[in-house]
Design an enzyme around this catalytic site. Structure first.
Site, PDB file in Angstrom:
ATOM      1  N   VAL A  78       0.821  -1.124   0.080  1.00  0.00           N
ATOM      2  CA  VAL A  78       0.044   0.133  -0.021  1.00  0.00           C
ATOM      3  C   VAL A  78       0.797   1.255  -0.111  1.00  0.00           C
ATOM      4  O   VAL A  78       1.703   1.479   0.758  1.00  0.00           O
ATOM      5  CB  VAL A  78      -1.069   0.002   1.419  1.00  0.00           C
ATOM      6  N   SER A 105       2.996  -4.633   3.095  1.00  0.00           N
ATOM      7  CA  SER A 105       4.084  -3.372   3.484  1.00  0.00           C
ATOM      8  C   SER A 105       2.938  -2.017   3.156  1.00  0.00           C
ATOM      9  O   SER A 105       1.989  -2.105   2.239  1.00  0.00           O
ATOM     10  CB  SER A 105       4.946  -3.212   2.479  1.00  0.00           C
ATOM     11  N   CYS A 106       3.168  -1.058   3.948  1.00  0.00           N
ATOM     12  CA  CYS A 106       2.580   0.361   3.524  1.00  0.00           C
ATOM     13  C   CYS A 106       3.377   1.344   4.052  1.00  0.00           C
ATOM     14  O   CYS A 106       4.100   1.400   5.284  1.00  0.00           O
ATOM     15  CB  CYS A 106       1.278   0.414   4.564  1.00  0.00           C
ATOM     16  N   VAL A 107       3.721   2.328   2.705  1.00  0.00           N
ATOM     17  CA  VAL A 107       4.568   3.141   3.001  1.00  0.00           C
ATOM     18  C   VAL A 107       4.002   4.667   2.372  1.00  0.00           C
ATOM     19  O   VAL A 107       3.170   4.425   1.586  1.00  0.00           O
ATOM     20  CB  VAL A 107       5.711   2.944   2.272  1.00  0.00           C
TER      21      VAL A 107
END
Length: 127
Positions: A78, A105-107
């Site tokens: 994301v 993963s979220c960045v």
């Protein structure tokens, strides 16, 4: 192994020289999905919850075209324009992955295509 291109009119067409998804063996790799409604062409860029839902609906359509479902997703990435939107994005996201959710993963990124609020990509099992 051969790669097979997956494409559906039920999700927005690629905005550049890439495919909506590519299947290799029993894995499906999607490109990032923005919050564009493929029927109306509406781009949702003012509400993170609606944008997240539209992005996931687009991915759902691509997965279905490849003969798989959100339940078979093993990894998501994301990309958020603003990490302050994390809780609201997560609220919607959690409704799509209710049992045995995938790795994620979220960045926060500096900028997304079309100045989008969110972009999501997935890797899924597609047998």
């Amino acid at each position: 192994m051969e790669k097979h291109i997956v494409s559906t009119s039920k999700a927005p067409a690629a905005l550049g020289p890439y495919s909506q998804a590519v299947k290799v063996g029993n894995l499906l790799f999607t490109s990032g999905s923005l919050a564009i409604n493929s029927v109306t062409g509406e781009f949702i860029n003012d509400d993170i919850k609606k944008a997240t839902a539209q992005s996931l609906e687009n991915l759902k359509a691509i997965l279905e075209e490849a003969g798989t479902t959100l339940d078979k997703v093993v990894k998501t990435v994301v990309f958020l324009k603003d990490m302050d939107d994390f809780a609201e994005m997560n609220e919607v996201y959690s409704k799509y992955f209710t049992i045995n959710p995938p790795a994620r993963s979220c960045v926060q990124v500096a900028k997304l295509p079309k100045d989008a609020l969110v972009e999501i990509e997935v890797i899924a099992i597609a047998e």
